[in-house]
Design an enzyme around this catalytic site. Structure first.
Site, short mmCIF file in Angstrom:
data_model
loop_
_atom_site.label_atom_id
_atom_site.label_comp_id
_atom_site.label_asym_id
_atom_site.label_seq_id
_atom_site.Cartn_x
_atom_site.Cartn_y
_atom_site.Cartn_z
N GLY A 282 0.84 -1.20 0.00
CA GLY A 282 0.00 0.00 0.00
C GLY A 282 0.86 1.24 0.00
O GLY A 282 1.79 1.37 0.80
N GLY B 171 -0.66 4.50 -0.30
CA GLY B 171 -1.46 5.70 -0.06
C GLY B 171 -0.73 6.53 0.99
O GLY B 171 0.50 6.38 1.17
N HIS C 194 -21.22 9.05 6.36
CA HIS C 194 -20.96 10.49 6.25
C HIS C 194 -22.25 11.22 5.86
O HIS C 194 -22.93 10.83 4.91
CB HIS C 194 -19.89 10.72 5.17
CG HIS C 194 -19.25 12.07 5.26
ND1 HIS C 194 -19.97 13.23 5.07
CD2 HIS C 194 -17.98 12.44 5.52
CE1 HIS C 194 -19.15 14.26 5.22
NE2 HIS C 194 -17.94 13.81 5.48
N ARG D 54 -20.26 13.37 12.65
CA ARG D 54 -20.92 12.76 11.50
C ARG D 54 -22.03 11.79 11.86
O ARG D 54 -23.07 11.75 11.19
CB ARG D 54 -19.87 12.00 10.68
CG ARG D 54 -18.90 12.95 10.05
CD ARG D 54 -17.76 12.26 9.37
NE ARG D 54 -16.91 13.29 8.78
CZ ARG D 54 -15.81 13.05 8.11
NH1 ARG D 54 -15.40 11.80 7.94
NH2 ARG D 54 -15.11 14.04 7.60
C1 LIG Z 1 -14.13 11.09 -0.67
C2 LIG Z 1 -13.31 11.02 0.59
C3 LIG Z 1 -12.86 12.17 1.19
C4 LIG Z 1 -12.10 12.10 2.36
N1 LIG Z 1 -11.67 13.27 2.92
C5 LIG Z 1 -10.94 13.20 4.06
C6 LIG Z 1 -10.47 14.40 4.67
O1 LIG Z 1 -10.71 15.50 4.20
N2 LIG Z 1 -9.73 14.29 5.80
C7 LIG Z 1 -9.44 13.07 6.37
O2 LIG Z 1 -8.75 13.05 7.38
N3 LIG Z 1 -9.85 11.93 5.78
C8 LIG Z 1 -10.59 11.96 4.66
N4 LIG Z 1 -11.02 10.80 4.08
C9 LIG Z 1 -10.51 9.51 4.59
C10 LIG Z 1 -9.09 9.28 4.09
O3 LIG Z 1 -8.97 9.73 2.76
C11 LIG Z 1 -8.66 7.82 4.13
O4 LIG Z 1 -8.99 7.25 5.35
C12 LIG Z 1 -7.15 7.71 3.95
O5 LIG Z 1 -6.74 8.41 2.80
C13 LIG Z 1 -6.71 6.26 3.85
O6 LIG Z 1 -5.33 6.24 3.57
P1 LIG Z 1 -4.51 4.88 3.59
O7 LIG Z 1 -3.12 5.21 3.24
O8 LIG Z 1 -4.77 4.17 4.86
O9 LIG Z 1 -5.19 3.98 2.43
P2 LIG Z 1 -5.41 4.26 0.87
O10 LIG Z 1 -5.17 5.64 0.46
O11 LIG Z 1 -6.74 3.64 0.56
O12 LIG Z 1 -4.29 3.39 0.19
C14 LIG Z 1 -4.37 2.00 0.10
C15 LIG Z 1 -3.15 1.50 -0.65
O13 LIG Z 1 -3.10 0.10 -0.52
C16 LIG Z 1 -2.93 -0.50 -1.80
N5 LIG Z 1 -3.55 -1.82 -1.72
C17 LIG Z 1 -4.75 -2.16 -1.20
N6 LIG Z 1 -4.92 -3.49 -1.25
C18 LIG Z 1 -3.81 -4.00 -1.81
C19 LIG Z 1 -3.38 -5.31 -2.13
N7 LIG Z 1 -4.12 -6.38 -1.85
N8 LIG Z 1 -2.17 -5.45 -2.71
C20 LIG Z 1 -1.38 -4.38 -2.99
N9 LIG Z 1 -1.72 -3.13 -2.70
C21 LIG Z 1 -2.93 -2.95 -2.11
C22 LIG Z 1 -3.54 0.45 -2.78
O14 LIG Z 1 -2.98 0.25 -4.04
C23 LIG Z 1 -3.14 1.79 -2.14
O15 LIG Z 1 -1.84 2.11 -2.53
C24 LIG Z 1 -11.80 10.86 2.94
C25 LIG Z 1 -12.27 9.69 2.34
C26 LIG Z 1 -13.04 9.76 1.19
C27 LIG Z 1 -13.60 8.50 0.63
#
Ligand SMILES: Cc1cc2nc3c(=O)[nH]c(=O)nc-3n(C[C@H](O)[C@H](O)[C@H](O)COP(=O)(O)OP(=O)(O)OC[C@H]3O[C@@H](n4cnc5c(N)ncnc54)[C@H](O)[C@@H]3O)c2cc1C
Length: 644
Positions: free
Chosen positions: A40, A42, A266, A337
């Site tokens: 991941g 992100g 939300h 929320r």
């Molecule tokens: C529309 C929207 C708006 C939002 N706005 C806000 C905000 O303003 N403020 C806030 O605090 N939060 C906000 N959130 C929540 C926030 O965006 C997310 O909780 C956060 O970005 C998650 O980040 P992460 O790095 O944990 O996961 P993600 O960004 O989902 O990244 C997941 C990663 O894992 C990889 N991956 C997944 N499964 C596999 C697999 N099996 N094999 C290989 N790679 C895999 C993907 O390729 C990706 O790179 C929002 C959410 C949404 C939906």
């Protein structure tokens, strides 16, 4: 097994500092002898991979998209919280801690949440240093706005594109390390299993999504930063590709899944328009800074609006019910929320909903535009207004937006201790993928804060402690566990490819989502949950008989990818229902109709349910075993949450 959260002893404000000092260190020369797998990229994964590589570890990173820049994190709109108190409006680390604990309805760990508040200030400094273009005030300081559940302004933002800008910062840091040769990045690779040797996580199995090649990778530790599982509901605000597969497969290899039923709904999303939709669109919470939520006072008026006989602007001020301002005068439109969502549902259930379907309420900017001027409103929210216009063909500058709650975030996830390690030694979970610090309800702008806290400021300290304990001896990539796990993945893929029925995988996903929303969504009852369990079981059995998967393994095969993810969602859905059934209390986003106050607010049961529910997989089609981590509150007093 007793769950040890490893929360350090001592005063709240000293726990993290003391813990950092007590953690074992890996000396710089030894760091380059360790290989760390990060799944991941992100915000949580990219920040972790970059920080660990910067420290000197060798990192192998994976994502299923064609670039880390396409992680779901890019979608985050509204902002990121931090206790900087630039506004001098009474914020502090303790207040951010307190708001978050209260906002989560007292179902999170004090120690974790305090650490989150503490490092929040460092996140902003780090991101500014990377060049993240946060909005600024006229005096040059970073600007803030307010988010739900707080009476101070502590949300840092970059227009309505905060996630994108933060991700570009983390991606730049990651690229620097790719260029330096410390991170090897595999895009378009999906992790399909975890390799466990002698009880420790030692590697993963992946499928190359372009060629179908199934491969194994060895590492001294495996970090999952694979995001949340809201898409179990089919319709959600998440990116269509977000899924639970990595976490679920790790769960089946022994990692406990915590609080699976804690889902965030939300309040301000563009309402569903029909069965053709495959995703929903969020209208950021930041809009509630200036937008006012209302419904017509009478059912008759609502009916006229639904039939299109009158428009929102025809409804006189005295015929409007600004229900959040009326019921919660202290927080008004900025209640958390879960509270805002439940109240919108109440309006619709009373027959006071608006729009063609009657399943929406209004979010109105008329007063804000009069007060601030259209230019100011446009500067603050322009891209969100454009998005709304493009999707609905209605101009939010001249008529109110129609909004309704939608599934948005999952507070549940893999159980982790204070070091972010799961109960499987060497397996860590970061960001939305872990069960996180948000308890039963996440406050707005806290997910980005938590993901980046985990990646930039927690894991760089805590991982070293484990690595120093196991030592730098290379992991034996020839160990039979690698080949055995790989063969199990091959078998699973072949089983999916052999499905030659009549129903599309998408069809199953949609039906699962409908069951989840109906019975395990905003309001849940024991009766409904029992029914859902049966329905999901039937649906899962039917999937393995009648689903159709087309194409081959040795090609780019979206049908196969989706089938694997939906098969996992079908299993997760049942666990979510079991968890919701077990938790016979209302808390945060989890509202059990049997447990409410006379005013219809969520009624917790602290005597019986002040614990983290961590579920253990015991075999296919076997009931999972519940382990309880008692939550200890030494600093805050548990009260009925009130925003009045
Ligand atoms: C529309 C929207 C708006 C939002 N706005 C806000 C905000 O303003 N403020 C806030 O605090 N939060 C906000 N959130 C929540 C926030 O965006 C997310 O909780 C956060 O970005 C998650 O980040 P992460 O790095 O944990 O996961 P993600 O960004 O989902 O990244 C997941 C990663 O894992 C990889 N991956 C997944 N499964 C596999 C697999 N099996 N094999 C290989 N790679 C895999 C993907 O390729 C990706 O790179 C929002 C959410 C949404 C939906």
């Amino acid at each position: 097994m007793t769950l040890d959260a490893k929360i350090p002893q001592g005063p709240l404000a000293e726990k993290w500092s003391k813990h950092k000092f007590n953690l074992k260190l890996v000396n710089p020369a030894n760091k380059r002898k360790y290989n760390v797998i990060v799944v991941g990229t992100g915000l949580a994964g990219a920040s972790a991979a970059a920080s660990l590589a910067e420290l000197g570890y060798n990192v192998t990173a994976f994502c299923f998209q064609d670039s880390p820049r396409r992680a779901h994190s890019i979608a985050a709109q509204g902002g990121i919280n931090a206790a900087k108190n630039y506004r001098n409006d009474g914020d502090s680390v303790y207040r951010l801690f307190y708001d978050t604990i209260k906002g989560g309805d007292y179902r999170s760990r004090e120690g974790n949440v305090y650490r989150l508040a503490e490092v929040s200030v460092n996140i902003i400094d780090q991101c500014v240093a990377q060049g993240v273009p946060f909005a600024r005030e006229y005096g040059g300081l970073l600007d803030n706005r307010s988010f739900g559940g707080a009476q101070v302004s502590r949300t840092f933002y970059a227009r309505g594109q905060t996630g994108q800008q933060l991700l570009l910062g983390a991606y730049s840091a990651l690229n620097r390390q790719i260029h330096a040769g410390k991170v090897k990045l595999y895009t378009r690779h999906e992790m399909l299993d975890l390799v466990v040797i002698d009880g420790h996580a030692k590697g993963i199995v992946t499928r190359n999504l372009k060629t179908g090649e199934i491969d194994t990778f060895a590492g001294h530790a495996v970090l999952l930063a694979t995001g949340g599982y809201s898409n179990v509901f089919y319709l959600s605000t998440n990116a269509a590709g977000s899924n639970v597969t990595a976490a679920w497969r790790a769960h089946k290899r022994g990692a406990y899944f915590a609080n699976p039923c804690y889902t965030q709904i939300h309040p301000t999303c563009i309402p569903v328009t029909g069965t053709h939709q495959s995703k929903l669109t969020l209208m950021s919470e930041s809009l509630r800074n200036d937008g006012r939520v209302w419904a017509p006072k009478t059912v008759e008026m609502a009916k006229k609006l639904q039939r299109g006989e009158i428009k929102a602007n025809d409804v006189r001020e005295e015929d409007r019910d600004y229900f959040l301002e009326r019921k919660y005068p202290s927080f008004g439109n900025l209640v958390p929320r879960d509270v805002a969502s439940r109240n919108a549902k109440e309006m619709v259930d009373e027959g006071r909903g608006v729009g063609g379907s009657g399943i929406a309420v209004f979010l109105d900017f008329k007063e804000a535009i009069q007060r601030l001027g259209r230019d100011t409103v446009e500067a603050k929210y322009g891209n969100l207004f454009d998005m709304y216009y493009q999707i609905t063909d209605e101009d939010p500058y001249t008529q109110p937006m129609r909004i309704y709650p939608a599934v948005h975030y999952t507070m549940g996830g893999l159980w982790v201790d204070y070091n972010l390690m799961t109960n499987v030694p060497g397996l860590y979970a970061l960001g939305e993928c872990n069960f996180s610090d948000h308890g039963a309800n996440r406050l707005g702008a806290s997910a980005l804060m938590q993901g980046l806290a985990d990646g930039y400021f927690v894991i760089p300290y805590t991982l070293g402690d484990y690595l120093a304990t196991i030592g730098p001896k290379p992991v034996d990539a020839k160990h039979p566990a690698f080949e055995q796990t790989k063969q199990e993945v091959v078998k699973h893929v072949n089983e999916l490819l052999a499905l030659n029925g009549t129903r599309t995988v998408n069809d199953y996903h949609r039906e699962l989502g409908h069951i989840m929303w109906e019975y395990c969504g905003m309001a849940r009852s024991a009766e409904g949950l029992q029914k859902a369990k049966g329905l999901i079981r039937e649906l899962r059995a039917d999937f393995w008989k009648n689903a159709k998967v087309i194409g081959e393994n040795e090609e780019f095969n979206a049908s196969l990818e989706r089938a694997g993810r939906v098969a996992d969602f079908l299993e997760l859905g049942e666990l979510m229902v079991d968890d919701a059934l077990m938790r016979a209390e209302s808390c945060g986003g989890h509202f059990r109709v049997e447990s409410q106050t006379p005013e219809g607010e969520a009624l917790r049961n602290d005597d019986e349910f002040a614990f983290v529910a961590a579920w253990e997989f015991t075999g296919e089609n076997q009931p999972e075993v519940l382990h309880k981590e008692e939550l200890v509150f030494e600093n805050v007093h548990l009260t009925q949450r009130s925003y009045k």
